[in-house]
Motif scaffolding. Structure first.
Motif, PDB file in Angstrom:
ATOM      1  N   SER A   1       0.818  -1.216   0.000  1.00 34.94           N
ATOM      2  CA  SER A   1       0.000   0.000   0.000  1.00 34.94           C
ATOM      3  C   SER A   1       0.852   1.266   0.000  1.00 34.94           C
ATOM      4  O   SER A   1       0.422   2.311  -0.492  1.00 34.94           O
ATOM      5  N   VAL A   2       2.068   1.205   0.544  1.00 32.62           N
ATOM      6  CA  VAL A   2       2.933   2.389   0.567  1.00 32.62           C
ATOM      7  C   VAL A   2       3.194   2.874  -0.855  1.00 32.62           C
ATOM      8  O   VAL A   2       3.108   4.074  -1.150  1.00 32.62           O
ATOM      9  N   PHE A   3       3.473   1.936  -1.755  1.00 33.47           N
ATOM     10  CA  PHE A   3       3.862   2.309  -3.114  1.00 33.47           C
ATOM     11  C   PHE A   3       2.661   2.631  -4.002  1.00 33.47           C
ATOM     12  O   PHE A   3       2.823   3.180  -5.083  1.00 33.47           O
ATOM     13  N   SER A   4       1.460   2.291  -3.539  1.00 34.46           N
ATOM     14  CA  SER A   4       0.261   2.737  -4.256  1.00 34.46           C
ATOM     15  C   SER A   4      -0.208   4.089  -3.746  1.00 34.46           C
ATOM     16  O   SER A   4      -0.822   4.865  -4.479  1.00 34.46           O
ATOM     17  N   GLU A   5       0.115   4.417  -2.476  1.00 34.83           N
ATOM     18  CA  GLU A   5      -0.275   5.706  -1.912  1.00 34.83           C
ATOM     19  C   GLU A   5       0.630   6.844  -2.370  1.00 34.83           C
ATOM     20  O   GLU A   5       0.182   7.979  -2.489  1.00 34.83           O
ATOM     21  N   LEU A   6       1.897   6.549  -2.633  1.00 34.01           N
ATOM     22  CA  LEU A   6       2.830   7.613  -3.023  1.00 34.01           C
ATOM     23  C   LEU A   6       2.378   8.377  -4.265  1.00 34.01           C
ATOM     24  O   LEU A   6       2.342   9.615  -4.247  1.00 34.01           O
ATOM     25  N   PRO A   7       2.035   7.726  -5.375  1.00 37.25           N
ATOM     26  CA  PRO A   7       1.573   8.509  -6.533  1.00 37.25           C
ATOM     27  C   PRO A   7       0.268   9.238  -6.277  1.00 37.25           C
ATOM     28  O   PRO A   7       0.044  10.322  -6.829  1.00 37.25           O
ATOM     29  N   ARG A   8      -0.595   8.675  -5.445  1.00 41.97           N
ATOM     30  CA  ARG A   8      -1.861   9.352  -5.121  1.00 41.97           C
ATOM     31  C   ARG A   8      -1.606  10.669  -4.398  1.00 41.97           C
ATOM     32  O   ARG A   8      -2.388  11.613  -4.529  1.00 41.97           O
ATOM     33  N   LEU A   9      -0.528  10.718  -3.651  1.00 42.04           N
ATOM     34  CA  LEU A   9      -0.175  11.951  -2.947  1.00 42.04           C
ATOM     35  C   LEU A   9       0.607  12.902  -3.846  1.00 42.04           C
ATOM     36  O   LEU A   9       0.210  14.060  -4.040  1.00 42.04           O
ATOM     37  N   LEU A  10       1.682  12.420  -4.433  1.00 44.00           N
ATOM     38  CA  LEU A  10       2.620  13.295  -5.141  1.00 44.00           C
ATOM     39  C   LEU A  10       2.062  13.848  -6.442  1.00 44.00           C
ATOM     40  O   LEU A  10       2.364  14.985  -6.821  1.00 44.00           O
ATOM     41  N   GLU A  11       1.263  13.066  -7.147  1.00 42.77           N
ATOM     42  CA  GLU A  11       0.787  13.500  -8.455  1.00 42.77           C
ATOM     43  C   GLU A  11      -0.344  14.525  -8.377  1.00 42.77           C
ATOM     44  O   GLU A  11      -0.818  15.005  -9.410  1.00 42.77           O
ATOM     45  N   ARG A  12      -0.744  14.888  -7.160  1.00 47.15           N
ATOM     46  CA  ARG A  12      -1.734  15.959  -7.017  1.00 47.15           C
ATOM     47  C   ARG A  12      -1.098  17.332  -7.217  1.00 47.15           C
ATOM     48  O   ARG A  12      -1.803  18.324  -7.437  1.00 47.15           O
ATOM     49  N   ALA A  13       0.225  17.415  -7.131  1.00 46.59           N
ATOM     50  CA  ALA A  13       0.915  18.686  -7.396  1.00 46.59           C
ATOM     51  C   ALA A  13       1.027  18.894  -8.898  1.00 46.59           C
ATOM     52  O   ALA A  13       0.857  17.975  -9.685  1.00 46.59           O
ATOM     53  N   GLY A  14       1.308  20.144  -9.289  1.00 43.00           N
ATOM     54  CA  GLY A  14       1.455  20.453 -10.708  1.00 43.00           C
ATOM     55  C   GLY A  14       0.489  21.534 -11.150  1.00 43.00           C
ATOM     56  O   GLY A  14      -0.213  22.143 -10.334  1.00 43.00           O
ATOM     57  N   PRO A  15       0.403  21.794 -12.442  1.00 47.48           N
ATOM     58  CA  PRO A  15      -0.491  22.847 -12.948  1.00 47.48           C
ATOM     59  C   PRO A  15      -1.945  22.412 -12.896  1.00 47.48           C
ATOM     60  O   PRO A  15      -2.262  21.222 -13.008  1.00 47.48           O
ATOM     61  N   GLY A  16      -2.827  23.406 -12.739  1.00 48.46           N
ATOM     62  CA  GLY A  16      -4.252  23.114 -12.761  1.00 48.46           C
ATOM     63  C   GLY A  16      -4.805  23.196 -14.173  1.00 48.46           C
ATOM     64  O   GLY A  16      -4.055  23.207 -15.155  1.00 48.46           O
ATOM     65  N   ARG A  17      -6.109  23.237 -14.271  1.00 48.83           N
ATOM     66  CA  ARG A  17      -6.750  23.375 -15.579  1.00 48.83           C
ATOM     67  C   ARG A  17      -6.537  24.790 -16.112  1.00 48.83           C
ATOM     68  O   ARG A  17      -6.039  25.664 -15.407  1.00 48.83           O
ATOM     69  N   GLU A  18      -6.923  25.002 -17.345  1.00 48.58           N
ATOM     70  CA  GLU A  18      -6.758  26.319 -17.960  1.00 48.58           C
ATOM     71  C   GLU A  18      -7.471  27.380 -17.127  1.00 48.58           C
ATOM     72  O   GLU A  18      -8.629  27.216 -16.743  1.00 48.58           O
ATOM     73  N   GLY A  19      -6.754  28.441 -16.842  1.00 42.76           N
ATOM     74  CA  GLY A  19      -7.313  29.508 -16.039  1.00 42.76           C
ATOM     75  C   GLY A  19      -7.042  29.357 -14.550  1.00 42.76           C
ATOM     76  O   GLY A  19      -7.310  30.279 -13.769  1.00 42.76           O
ATOM     77  N   GLU A  20      -6.551  28.183 -14.135  1.00 41.90           N
ATOM     78  CA  GLU A  20      -6.224  27.973 -12.734  1.00 41.90           C
ATOM     79  C   GLU A  20      -4.730  28.225 -12.499  1.00 41.90           C
ATOM     80  O   GLU A  20      -3.977  28.501 -13.429  1.00 41.90           O
ATOM     81  N   GLY A  21      -4.308  28.114 -11.253  1.00 42.54           N
ATOM     82  CA  GLY A  21      -2.916  28.339 -10.905  1.00 42.54           C
ATOM     83  C   GLY A  21      -2.096  27.062 -10.976  1.00 42.54           C
ATOM     84  O   GLY A  21      -2.434  26.127 -11.716  1.00 42.54           O
ATOM     85  N   THR A  22      -1.029  27.028 -10.210  1.00 44.59           N
ATOM     86  CA  THR A  22      -0.121  25.878 -10.220  1.00 44.59           C
ATOM     87  C   THR A  22       0.291  25.526  -8.792  1.00 44.59           C
ATOM     88  O   THR A  22       0.174  26.344  -7.869  1.00 44.59           O
ATOM     89  N   ILE A  23       0.772  24.304  -8.618  1.00 46.82           N
ATOM     90  CA  ILE A  23       1.405  23.880  -7.362  1.00 46.82           C
ATOM     91  C   ILE A  23       2.808  23.408  -7.694  1.00 46.82           C
ATOM     92  O   ILE A  23       2.984  22.403  -8.391  1.00 46.82           O
ATOM     93  N   THR A  24       3.804  24.166  -7.253  1.00 49.86           N
ATOM     94  CA  THR A  24       5.198  23.735  -7.374  1.00 49.86           C
ATOM     95  C   THR A  24       5.587  23.135  -6.035  1.00 49.86           C
ATOM     96  O   THR A  24       5.618  23.837  -5.023  1.00 49.86           O
ATOM     97  N   ALA A  25       5.834  21.842  -6.010  1.00 52.49           N
ATOM     98  CA  ALA A  25       6.054  21.135  -4.744  1.00 52.49           C
ATOM     99  C   ALA A  25       7.503  20.700  -4.586  1.00 52.49           C
ATOM    100  O   ALA A  25       8.134  20.237  -5.536  1.00 52.49           O
ATOM    101  N   LEU A  26       8.014  20.863  -3.381  1.00 51.53           N
ATOM    102  CA  LEU A  26       9.329  20.350  -3.002  1.00 51.53           C
ATOM    103  C   LEU A  26       9.109  19.328  -1.894  1.00 51.53           C
ATOM    104  O   LEU A  26       8.728  19.684  -0.772  1.00 51.53           O
ATOM    105  N   PHE A  27       9.330  18.063  -2.209  1.00 55.32           N
ATOM    106  CA  PHE A  27       9.152  16.979  -1.247  1.00 55.32           C
ATOM    107  C   PHE A  27      10.524  16.474  -0.817  1.00 55.32           C
ATOM    108  O   PHE A  27      11.354  16.150  -1.664  1.00 55.32           O
ATOM    109  N   THR A  28      10.780  16.413   0.464  1.00 53.59           N
ATOM    110  CA  THR A  28      12.049  15.857   0.921  1.00 53.59           C
ATOM    111  C   THR A  28      11.908  14.359   1.153  1.00 53.59           C
ATOM    112  O   THR A  28      10.842  13.871   1.549  1.00 53.59           O
TER     113      THR A  28
END
Length: 254
Positions: free
Chosen positions: A85-112
């Motif tokens: 489950s650890v390796f299935s949860e990681l993409p569910r968490l990390l891939e939520r960062a990034g640009p939004g849809r057109e007209g929305e903002g962005t999330i630039t994430a730094l994960f340690t």
């Protein structure tokens, strides 16, 4: 945590920040949910057109919390004790960062990510590298030399950066990495004095340019350098013949 909030963010920083904390004495469920809440808050501002800078320390602690949860419900321990489950949860968490849809903002994430014994291929670090757009490796060996920030350039990579460079900048970065790589390959022989000047023109060039490149890669915590100024400094470091004398050959090894 208090040091970060009071000294690093300060009053002005807190006016533009949301801080979510789950310390190590919290339950694993609380520690896991703190990470998901962080992304939820970031998504709220992104969806309202804001450009968000997100810091999370650390993904390893998130994985450890999920490991506790997974093992407690009967999941089998697999890679180094982490359940699937650890390796299935990681993409569910990390891939939520990034640009939004057109007209929305962005999330630039730094994960340690904390690596065990400096092993960059340990399971969590390896999984994260396959998800994010790049990684910056901090090396203890450089910190012990007083080289700060202790970034190991040759082990760090960005899949997005090349698209941001113009042709001249791309050539400068490529040449600098090439010189650093050449020096790294020959460093032990150079320090022992076993390398003879003139044996390899590329190595000779790397030796001459190392002082300027090392100086370029160092920065004090409160220094601020614009991107254009950084590339100008890098170009200067790559010009000329450098100033480093060639080490004398060790007669016992020649």
């Amino acid at each position: 945590m208090r040091e970060f909030v009071e000294e690093q963010l300060g009053e002005e920083g807190l006016k533009r920040s949301v801080v979510i904390v789950a310390t190590g004495d919290e339950s694993p469920m609380m520690r896991r949910q703190a990470a998901y809440l962080t992304l939820t808050v970031a998504e709220y501002f992104r969806n309202h057109g804001k450009n968000v800078m997100l810091f999370m320390d650390s993904v390893t602690r998130f994985a450890m919390a999920q490991r506790e949860i997974g093992l407690s419900v009967g999941e089998p321990p697999t890679t180094r004790g982490y359940p699937p489950s650890v390796f299935s949860e990681l993409p569910r968490l990390l891939e939520r960062a990034g640009p939004g849809r057109e007209g929305e903002g962005t999330i630039t994430a730094l994960f340690t990510v904390l690596v065990e014994g400096g092993d960059m291929d340990e399971p969590v670090a390896d999984a994260v590298r396959g998800i994010v757009d790049g990684h910056i490796v901090l090396e203890r060996k450089l910190a012990e030399k007083g080289h700060f920030p202790a970034v190991q350039v040759l082990k760090s990579i960005s899949r997005m950066a090349p698209a941001c460079y113009d042709e001249e900048q791309h050539l400068s970065v490529t040449e600098a990495r090439s010189l650093l790589s050449t020096y790294d390959d020959m460093e032990e022989l150079i320090r022992l004095g076993a390398y003879k000047e003139g044996s390899d023109p590329k190595t000779d060039k790397a030796i001459r340019h190392m002082p300027k490149l090392e100086s370029f890669l160092k920065q004090a915590p409160k220094d601020h350098t614009a991107q254009a100024e950084s590339f100008s400094s890098l170009a200067d470091a790559l010009k000329g013949n450098g100033a480093r004398p060639m080490p004398k050959q060790n007669e016992n090894l020649s």
